[in-house]
Scaffold this active site. Structure first.
Site, PDB file in Angstrom:
ATOM      1  N   LYS A 193     -18.776  92.148  60.319  1.00 35.11           N
ATOM      2  CA  LYS A 193     -19.221  91.027  59.483  1.00 35.11           C
ATOM      3  C   LYS A 193     -18.300  89.829  59.677  1.00 35.11           C
ATOM      4  O   LYS A 193     -17.144  89.865  59.273  1.00 35.11           O
ATOM      5  CB  LYS A 193     -19.225  91.408  57.997  1.00 35.11           C
ATOM      6  CG  LYS A 193     -19.977  90.342  57.191  1.00 35.11           C
ATOM      7  CD  LYS A 193     -19.725  90.404  55.716  1.00 35.11           C
ATOM      8  CE  LYS A 193     -18.530  89.620  55.279  1.00 35.11           C
ATOM      9  NZ  LYS A 193     -18.578  88.176  55.569  1.00 35.11           N
ATOM     10  N   GLY A 246      -8.109  89.334  56.274  1.00 34.08           N
ATOM     11  CA  GLY A 246      -8.463  88.330  55.279  1.00 34.08           C
ATOM     12  C   GLY A 246      -7.377  88.237  54.219  1.00 34.08           C
ATOM     13  O   GLY A 246      -6.220  88.601  54.465  1.00 34.08           O
ATOM     14  N   THR A 248      -5.138  88.804  50.747  1.00 36.97           N
ATOM     15  CA  THR A 248      -4.595  89.971  50.043  1.00 36.97           C
ATOM     16  C   THR A 248      -5.491  90.323  48.857  1.00 36.97           C
ATOM     17  O   THR A 248      -5.722  91.505  48.571  1.00 36.97           O
ATOM     18  CB  THR A 248      -3.146  89.666  49.610  1.00 36.97           C
ATOM     19  OG1 THR A 248      -2.383  89.461  50.809  1.00 36.97           O
ATOM     20  CG2 THR A 248      -2.532  90.806  48.818  1.00 36.97           C
ATOM     21  N   VAL A 250      -8.769  90.032  48.576  1.00 39.24           N
ATOM     22  CA  VAL A 250      -9.947  90.802  49.003  1.00 39.24           C
ATOM     23  C   VAL A 250      -9.512  92.142  49.605  1.00 39.24           C
ATOM     24  O   VAL A 250     -10.195  93.155  49.435  1.00 39.24           O
ATOM     25  CB  VAL A 250     -10.820  89.975  49.976  1.00 39.24           C
ATOM     26  CG1 VAL A 250     -11.964  90.819  50.523  1.00 39.24           C
ATOM     27  CG2 VAL A 250     -11.366  88.740  49.285  1.00 39.24           C
ATOM     28  N   GLY A 251      -8.353  92.168  50.265  1.00 40.85           N
ATOM     29  CA  GLY A 251      -7.840  93.438  50.820  1.00 40.85           C
ATOM     30  C   GLY A 251      -7.730  94.505  49.729  1.00 40.85           C
ATOM     31  O   GLY A 251      -8.043  95.684  49.937  1.00 40.85           O
ATOM     32  N   GLU A 269      -5.114  93.557  57.507  1.00 44.66           N
ATOM     33  CA  GLU A 269      -4.295  92.440  58.015  1.00 44.66           C
ATOM     34  C   GLU A 269      -4.472  91.302  57.028  1.00 44.66           C
ATOM     35  O   GLU A 269      -5.527  90.674  57.011  1.00 44.66           O
ATOM     36  CB  GLU A 269      -4.783  92.002  59.406  1.00 44.66           C
ATOM     37  CG  GLU A 269      -4.714  93.066  60.473  1.00 44.66           C
ATOM     38  CD  GLU A 269      -3.304  93.372  60.909  1.00 44.66           C
ATOM     39  OE1 GLU A 269      -2.378  92.610  60.567  1.00 44.66           O
ATOM     40  OE2 GLU A 269      -3.119  94.392  61.587  1.00 44.66           O
ATOM     41  N   CYS A 303      -2.511  82.933  59.446  1.00 47.70           N
ATOM     42  CA  CYS A 303      -1.888  83.905  58.533  1.00 47.70           C
ATOM     43  C   CYS A 303      -0.368  83.911  58.685  1.00 47.70           C
ATOM     44  O   CYS A 303       0.362  84.114  57.725  1.00 47.70           O
ATOM     45  CB  CYS A 303      -2.460  85.294  58.790  1.00 47.70           C
ATOM     46  SG  CYS A 303      -2.440  85.740  60.526  1.00 47.70           S
ATOM     47  N   GLU A 400       0.347  81.561  49.361  1.00 46.03           N
ATOM     48  CA  GLU A 400      -0.193  81.169  50.668  1.00 46.03           C
ATOM     49  C   GLU A 400      -1.136  79.985  50.480  1.00 46.03           C
ATOM     50  O   GLU A 400      -2.135  80.091  49.764  1.00 46.03           O
ATOM     51  CB  GLU A 400      -0.951  82.349  51.282  1.00 46.03           C
ATOM     52  CG  GLU A 400      -1.503  82.027  52.649  1.00 46.03           C
ATOM     53  CD  GLU A 400      -2.297  83.180  53.262  1.00 46.03           C
ATOM     54  OE1 GLU A 400      -3.143  83.753  52.565  1.00 46.03           O
ATOM     55  OE2 GLU A 400      -2.048  83.491  54.437  1.00 46.03           O
TER      56      GLU A 400
HETATM   57  P1  NAD Z   1     -11.177  86.211  52.560  1.00 49.91           P
HETATM   58  O1  NAD Z   1     -10.362  87.387  52.166  1.00 49.91           O
HETATM   59  O2  NAD Z   1     -11.755  85.345  51.516  1.00 49.91           O
HETATM   60  O3  NAD Z   1     -12.423  86.693  53.444  1.00 49.91           O
HETATM   61  C1  NAD Z   1     -12.267  87.465  54.597  1.00 49.91           C
HETATM   62  C2  NAD Z   1     -13.552  88.206  54.871  1.00 49.91           C
HETATM   63  O4  NAD Z   1     -13.789  89.114  53.798  1.00 49.91           O
HETATM   64  C3  NAD Z   1     -14.789  87.332  54.960  1.00 49.91           C
HETATM   65  O5  NAD Z   1     -15.647  87.829  55.958  1.00 49.91           O
HETATM   66  C4  NAD Z   1     -15.417  87.487  53.577  1.00 49.91           C
HETATM   67  O6  NAD Z   1     -16.803  87.276  53.578  1.00 49.91           O
HETATM   68  C5  NAD Z   1     -15.089  88.942  53.283  1.00 49.91           C
HETATM   69  N1  NAD Z   1     -15.092  89.298  51.864  1.00 49.91           N
HETATM   70  C6  NAD Z   1     -14.886  88.500  50.779  1.00 49.91           C
HETATM   71  N2  NAD Z   1     -15.007  89.210  49.625  1.00 49.91           N
HETATM   72  C7  NAD Z   1     -15.263  90.497  49.994  1.00 49.91           C
HETATM   73  C8  NAD Z   1     -15.471  91.693  49.270  1.00 49.91           C
HETATM   74  N3  NAD Z   1     -15.439  91.733  47.926  1.00 49.91           N
HETATM   75  N4  NAD Z   1     -15.677  92.842  49.970  1.00 49.91           N
HETATM   76  C9  NAD Z   1     -15.696  92.829  51.315  1.00 49.91           C
HETATM   77  N5  NAD Z   1     -15.540  91.712  52.057  1.00 49.91           N
HETATM   78  C10 NAD Z   1     -15.313  90.549  51.412  1.00 49.91           C
HETATM   79  O7  NAD Z   1     -10.285  85.402  53.582  1.00 49.91           O
HETATM   80  P2  NAD Z   1     -10.614  84.039  54.318  1.00 49.91           P
HETATM   81  O8  NAD Z   1     -10.507  82.929  53.331  1.00 49.91           O
HETATM   82  O9  NAD Z   1     -11.872  84.180  55.109  1.00 49.91           O
HETATM   83  O10 NAD Z   1      -9.396  83.975  55.379  1.00 49.91           O
HETATM   84  C11 NAD Z   1      -8.140  83.575  55.033  1.00 49.91           C
HETATM   85  C12 NAD Z   1      -7.229  84.751  54.768  1.00 49.91           C
HETATM   86  O11 NAD Z   1      -7.185  85.619  55.894  1.00 49.91           O
HETATM   87  C13 NAD Z   1      -5.789  84.309  54.553  1.00 49.91           C
HETATM   88  O12 NAD Z   1      -5.244  84.984  53.449  1.00 49.91           O
HETATM   89  C14 NAD Z   1      -5.089  84.735  55.839  1.00 49.91           C
HETATM   90  O13 NAD Z   1      -3.714  84.949  55.722  1.00 49.91           O
HETATM   91  C15 NAD Z   1      -5.828  85.972  56.194  1.00 49.91           C
HETATM   92  N6  NAD Z   1      -5.648  86.295  57.623  1.00 49.91           N
HETATM   93  C16 NAD Z   1      -4.802  87.313  57.975  1.00 49.91           C
HETATM   94  C17 NAD Z   1      -4.576  87.612  59.327  1.00 49.91           C
HETATM   95  C18 NAD Z   1      -3.651  88.722  59.755  1.00 49.91           C
HETATM   96  O14 NAD Z   1      -3.683  89.117  60.919  1.00 49.91           O
HETATM   97  N7  NAD Z   1      -2.805  89.243  58.876  1.00 49.91           N
HETATM   98  C19 NAD Z   1      -5.224  86.855  60.310  1.00 49.91           C
HETATM   99  C20 NAD Z   1      -6.069  85.825  59.915  1.00 49.91           C
HETATM  100  C21 NAD Z   1      -6.280  85.548  58.560  1.00 49.91           C
END
Ligand code: NAD
Length: 500
Positions: A193, A246, A248, A250-251, A269, A303, A400
């Site tokens: 996704k 994504g 933390t 949502v993680g 990640e 990130c 962040e």
């Molecule tokens: P996000 O967590 O909002 O979304 C990431 C993904 O998760 C998207 O596809 C989103 O649709 C999906 N998502 C959102 N809610 C969800 C849920 N409840 N269940 C399942 N999936 C869901 O992050 P973002 O705004 O898209 O990206 C920015 C974040 O990503 C920053 O915190 C950044 O640090 C992190 N990031 C980390 C790395 C790494 O390697 N550590 C790399 C790139 C980005």
């Protein structure tokens, strides 16, 4: 029926065209979502609609999982040799290489990235497949183990089955590559996704995956909203593993869904607030250039962005002078225009979030040393912003921001700066600048971070693992380590009769 999106690029940096299907890619076909709903995809440079793509829901995820399981049981998984998987990965890399300018242009349109930079990146992306993970595909081996009994005992590293992969918008194509390459090399089937903000390169890639000859159902791409399609992937009972990149926030939800469904494996990640420590004995030209790259590259939507710069007192003033000059010289604008360093931020909600952080820094009493402003234009542009006179508890120091916003902090004592550097919930990356090898490496070892760049910034390599400590997550992308995300270890013990 799914639509085809055709677009002619007419920018200074690239002229050409693309055609991509805007349906869900399930079982080797582009189809409409079960509910027939769509997602608006906006151009961050203009704020205008680029196209609409089909929206995937829980029902679509379910259809895709069934297709993936069928592929795993018949044409992929243990049914495709390592050599066959390697050949397909190489073919995909060749196709990506051939289409790299087009992929770069789609990404610039969708995400606002600078095209020249991203075009160069495409070479690296293709190499990740071609030279690295295709090389691993026929070298996935277990061990033979000695047990001092009359037994043959060995381990097999078997593919997990159907795995979910959820990625963010900041590096759509790069992160898709990081995720799917090791999963395919080890024989898994994928439900991917992309972010609802940037689904276009993933859809173009889906067509290339088909053209490369991967069997139907091996890779399924489902654009959709996080709370809907993402949550359905995390909770699905027949998905055995979910790899997530994504935030933390949502993680945490992914872990909850994984634990409350089928105890699926999770690799996370997540976010970062990386410290960049510049000692008095640093090569200042190098440190200034790296610090600027570390925070302003991709508009700080990285990130691992070096968003907290700690500078030792002896070079603080000189560093700040040169670093500020660098920030002032950056050209912000249309990513397809010549001479532009950085394009817009990805979306209006994200623009508002970053501007909100700038406001909070001012309200909490930090000094805006440079800018703190948006940049003119219809899109979501923000100028590089430098804060000084911060305190450790301020939101701009702890949280962040994910934008071109940095805090520069003076320090004197080595122990104290390491304490401050480690004083966040994150532990993704760190940077250290010193010409004294002992000091540089001692500092690198004391920092709680999954990656430490010493006298360099932002280096990524296919065979070097990348991932976090603390709330930056666990599991690793890249390198041999990423293969561990996608295999189950089976021990086989064979009783042997000693022949007299
Ligand atoms: P996000 O967590 O909002 O979304 C990431 C993904 O998760 C998207 O596809 C989103 O649709 C999906 N998502 C959102 N809610 C969800 C849920 N409840 N269940 C399942 N999936 C869901 O992050 P973002 O705004 O898209 O990206 C920015 C974040 O990503 C920053 O915190 C950044 O640090 C992190 N990031 C980390 C790395 C790494 O390697 N550590 C790399 C790139 C980005």
């Amino acid at each position: 029926m799914p639509q085809v999106f055709s677009y002619k690029f007419t920018g200074e940096l690239w002229q050409g065209e693309t055609e991509l299907n805007t349906g869900l890619f399930i079982d080797g076909k582009f189809i409409d979502g079960c509910h027939g709903t769509t997602i608006d995809v906006l151009n961050p440079t203009t704020g205008k609609l680029i196209t609409k793509v089909a929206e995937g829901t829980a029902q679509d995820v379910d259809v895709a999982v069934k297709a993936a399981q069928k592929a795993f049981d018949t044409t992929w998984g243990l049914n495709a040799s390592g050599a066959a998987r390697a050949a397909l990965l190489r073919k995909l890399a060749d196709l990506m290489d051939f289409h790299k300018e087009e992929l770069a242009a789609i990404e610039a349109l969708d995400n606002g990235k600078w095209t020249v930079g991203i075009a160069a990146l495409k070479n690296t992306i293709a190499l990740i497949y071609k030279q690295y993970y295709s090389g691993w595909a026929d070298k996935i081996t277990g061990q033979t183990l000695e047990t001092n009994e009359s037994k043959l005992t060995y381990t097999r590293h078997e593919p997990i089955g159907v795995v979910g992969q959820i990625i963010p918008w900041n590096f759509p194509l790069l992160l898709m590559t990081w995720k799917i390459a090791p999963a395919l090399a080890t024989g898994n089937c994928i439900i991917l996704k992309p972010s609802e903000f940037t689904p276009l390169t993933a859809l173009r890639m889906a067509a290339l995956i088909k053209e490369a000859g991967f069997p139907d159902g091996v890779v399924n791409v489902i654009p959709g909203y996080g709370e809907v399609a993402g949550a359905a992937i995390a909770a699905h009972l027949d998905i055995e593993k979910v790899a997530f990149t994504g935030s933390t926030l949502v993680g945490r939800k992914i872990m909850q869904a994984a634990s409350q469904s089928n105890i699926k494996g999770v690799a996370l990640e997540l976010g970062g607030k990386s410290p960049n420590i510049i000692f008095d004995d640093a090569d200042l030209d190098q440190a200034v250039a790296a610090a600027a790259l570390g925070i302003f590259w991709n508009n700080g939507q990285v990130c691992a962005a070096g968003s907290r710069i700690f500078v030792q007192a002896g070079v603080y003033d000189e560093f700040l002078k040169r670093f500020t000059a660098r920030a002032k010289s950056m050209v912000i604008g249309d990513p397809f225009a010549k001479g532009v360093d950085e394009g817009p931020l990805v979306s209006k909600p994200h623009f508002d979030r970053v501007m909100g952080y700038i406001k909070s820094g001012i309200e909490q009493g930090a000094t805006v040393h440079y800018s703190g402003e948006e940049h003119s234009g219809d899109g979501y542009f923000i100028k590089p912003t430098i804060f000084t006179d911060t305190t450790p508890d301020m939101r701009i120091v702890q949280e962040e921001i994910f934008g071109p916003v940095v805090v520069v902090i003076k320090f004197t004592d080595e122990d104290d700066v390491i304490r401050q550097a480690n004083n966040t919930i994150y532990g993704l990356a760190a940077l250290v600048f010193s010409q004294n090898t002992n000091r540089a490496l001692d500092t690198a070892h004391r920092l709680k971070a999954g990656t430490v760049w010493v006298n360099c910034a932002g280096q990524l390599h296919a065979n070097v693992p990348f991932g976090g400590f603390k709330q930056s997550g666990f599991g690793r992308d890249l390198g041999e380590y990423a293969l561990h995300n996608y295999t189950n270890i089976k021990a086989v013990q064979v009783g042997l009769q000693r022949r007299k």
